[in-house]
Design a protein around this motif. Structure first.
Motif, PDB file in Angstrom:
ATOM      1  N   ASP A 142       0.828  -1.196   0.000  1.00 49.70           N
ATOM      2  CA  ASP A 142       0.000   0.000   0.000  1.00 49.70           C
ATOM      3  C   ASP A 142       0.871   1.258   0.000  1.00 49.70           C
ATOM      4  N   ARG A 344     -11.453  12.153   7.080  1.00 49.70           N
ATOM      5  CA  ARG A 344     -10.456  11.153   6.707  1.00 49.70           C
ATOM      6  C   ARG A 344      -9.655  10.700   7.918  1.00 49.70           C
ATOM      7  N   GLN A 347     -11.043   7.945  10.323  1.00 52.10           N
ATOM      8  CA  GLN A 347     -10.973   6.536   9.905  1.00 52.10           C
ATOM      9  C   GLN A 347      -9.728   5.858  10.454  1.00 52.10           C
ATOM     10  N   GLU A 376     -15.342  10.170   0.518  1.00 46.87           N
ATOM     11  CA  GLU A 376     -14.703   9.540  -0.637  1.00 46.87           C
ATOM     12  C   GLU A 376     -15.077   8.078  -0.818  1.00 46.87           C
ATOM     13  N   ASN A 377     -15.656   7.446   0.209  1.00 47.20           N
ATOM     14  CA  ASN A 377     -15.942   6.021   0.106  1.00 47.20           C
ATOM     15  C   ASN A 377     -17.079   5.627   1.036  1.00 47.20           C
ATOM     16  N   ARG A 378     -17.473   4.355   0.924  1.00 45.84           N
ATOM     17  CA  ARG A 378     -18.585   3.836   1.720  1.00 45.84           C
ATOM     18  C   ARG A 378     -18.279   3.896   3.209  1.00 45.84           C
ATOM     19  N   ASP A 379     -17.014   3.670   3.610  1.00 48.10           N
ATOM     20  CA  ASP A 379     -16.660   3.703   5.030  1.00 48.10           C
ATOM     21  C   ASP A 379     -16.862   5.099   5.612  1.00 48.10           C
ATOM     22  N   ASN A 380     -16.468   6.143   4.866  1.00 49.31           N
ATOM     23  CA  ASN A 380     -16.720   7.516   5.314  1.00 49.31           C
ATOM     24  C   ASN A 380     -18.214   7.740   5.525  1.00 49.31           C
ATOM     25  N   TRP A 381     -18.985   7.293   4.547  1.00 49.31           N
ATOM     26  CA  TRP A 381     -20.445   7.461   4.593  1.00 49.31           C
ATOM     27  C   TRP A 381     -21.024   6.788   5.832  1.00 49.31           C
ATOM     28  N   PHE A 396     -17.653  10.615  -3.430  1.00 54.59           N
ATOM     29  CA  PHE A 396     -18.450   9.395  -3.325  1.00 54.59           C
ATOM     30  C   PHE A 396     -19.889   9.664  -3.768  1.00 54.59           C
ATOM     31  N   ARG A 416     -27.317   4.236  -7.277  1.00 52.92           N
ATOM     32  CA  ARG A 416     -26.210   3.900  -6.377  1.00 52.92           C
ATOM     33  C   ARG A 416     -26.656   3.879  -4.925  1.00 52.92           C
ATOM     34  N   LEU A 420     -26.465   0.959  -2.124  1.00 48.66           N
ATOM     35  CA  LEU A 420     -25.854   1.218  -0.824  1.00 48.66           C
ATOM     36  C   LEU A 420     -26.808   0.842   0.303  1.00 48.66           C
TER      37      LEU A 420
END
Length: 428
Positions: A142, A344, A347, A376-381, A396, A416, A420
């Motif tokens: 990564d 961010r 997380q 930016e992503n599903r985890d943030n949401w 996102f 989308r 979700l």
């Protein structure tokens, strides 16, 4: 004396293949533990890194980096080393290894790693990660992905437009400089609640330019007041068009602190609201929090009059200034936007997560709406939804777009969001 290890046999976990994109990379590992150095070297080699150098002290590393004919792309530095520890080593590296990216590693507790990471960023270092020992192949892979991605970004020249006042006035006159719109949706049911107006320059030769290419020139040319009025006028006209099409959503427009020194601002905003058949509550004026610290009397006068007429007021980049709570107590704000760095950071950092959670809880008690930026992503949401945040904004959900593209975006978002919602229902 510095030593360079012989090239070991590749370490090849299942599914791991050396990446040719890393063959040109040069990595320096600075750590006093030979076992850690040997294992980490084998993992980097297995991932395809072409050159790995190992040194066991900070002083040796500084000497090598300062005299190296070829700069290192990545420097992995341990914190707990004898004589010169990793924190001191990084302090000196910040001045002599400006082109390198860094990874901080340690067996110390997570909070120490996070603090050192913040220190490195404050010094302007390109920090790709702060990792606990022992390291794993996935974590290093990564890091290498981030390294190559950041190299492509930093090597791509940023295009700033050299434009004088006359050319910028021309761009405003021709409506080349216009708002694009980024959606804000409910975290609870996904419905479109509003948009934020973000400036773009549709340059006839260079294409669509983002603010970083021209905004400093525009504001520095003495056109800040005209630009602000231009954005307000076009954004509210688009909101009026949407309302007539059966989409009466809100629109948010950014204001600089200088605009709050305009005593005629309330009249300007209310006139535009009336001309476009909008309700005052459909308009939100976003003011960057850190900018509210320099003046009191005139901005307070302007903000109070706008609030009295029903215009919504938002603190942008909430949490990045120095007197956040004071502003919430003093001024009639109806909303604040949580800066994307908090979203961010939560997380990865439990402390940031606790602060974010507590901030949202405080907002609910103050009857303030909260917008999470930089989703930016599903985890943030999912994180923000669990915390009770009201609205979400970010890539996102949707990128900034011309006003005419909002309808097509809304159809795509509906599909989308249905997916979700289904994922949320079936998740254990």
């Amino acid at each position: 004396m510095p030593t360079s290890p012989s090239r070991p046999q590749p370490l090849s976990p299942a599914g791991t293949q050396p990446d040719r994109a890393y063959a040109s990379l040069a990595v320096l590992i600075v750590d006093d533990d030979p076992c850690f150095c040997g294992l980490t070297t084998r993992m980097f080699t297995a991932l395809g890194v072409g050159h790995v150098q190992v040194l066991h002290s900070g002083q040796e590393a500084l000497t090598l980096v300062a005299s190296a004919t070829r700069p290192f792309d990545l420097i992995v530095c341990d914190l707990d080393m004898p004589d010169m520890d990793g924190i001191e080593t990084l302090r000196h590296m910040a001045t002599i290894a400006k082109g390198a990216a860094f990874v901080v590693v340690s067996a110390a507790e997570q909070q120490i790693l996070r603090t050192v990471a913040e220190l490195a960023k404050a010094r302007g270092m390109r920090l790709l990660g702060s990792l606990s020992k022992p390291l794993g192949m996935v974590a290093l892979g990564d890091i290498l992905n981030r390294l190559t991605a950041s190299e492509q970004t930093t090597r791509r020249p940023f295009q700033r437009v050299q434009a004088d006042r006359q050319r910028l006035e021309q761009a405003l006159d021709r409506n080349e400089i216009i708002p694009w719109f980024q959606p804000k949706v409910s975290l609870q049911d996904g419905t479109l609640k509003g948009v934020e107006a973000l400036v773009r320059w549709q340059h006839p030769q260079l294409g669509v330019l983002t603010p970083g290419a021209f905004l400093d020139s525009l504001e520095g040319s003495g056109l800040a007041d005209r630009f602000a009025e231009h954005m307000l006028r076009h954004a509210l006209e688009q909101a009026g068009t949407w309302a007539r099409q059966g989409l009466p959503i809100g629109v948010a427009v950014n204001l600089s602190v200088g605009e709050l020194d305009r005593l005629d601002l309330p009249e300007l905003v209310l006139d535009l609201i009336g001309q476009n058949g909008l309700r005052a509550s459909q308009v939100t004026l976003e003011v960057t929090e850190s900018g509210l610290m320099t003046d009191i009397t005139t901005p307070f006068d302007v903000i109070s009059r706008l609030a009295m007429k029903g215009v919504r007021l938002s603190i942008d980049d909430f949490g990045t200034g120095y007197s956040t709570i004071q502003q919430l107590v003093r001024l009639p704000f109806t909303e604040f936007k949580v800066d994307m760095s908090f979203v961010r950071g939560a997380q990865e950092n439990d402390r940031v997560r606790i602060v974010l959670d507590s901030t949202i809880a405080m907002a609910r008690k103050l009857s303030l709406s909260v917008v999470g930026e930089g989703i930016e992503n599903r985890d943030n949401w999912m994180m923000l939804k669990t915390m009770g945040c009201d609205l979400a904004q970010g890539f996102f959900i949707g990128k900034p777009m011309p006003g005419g593209e909002l309808e097509n975006w809304s159809l795509d978002w509906a599909r989308r969001f249905a997916t979700l919602s289904h994922e949320q229902e079936v998740s254990p």
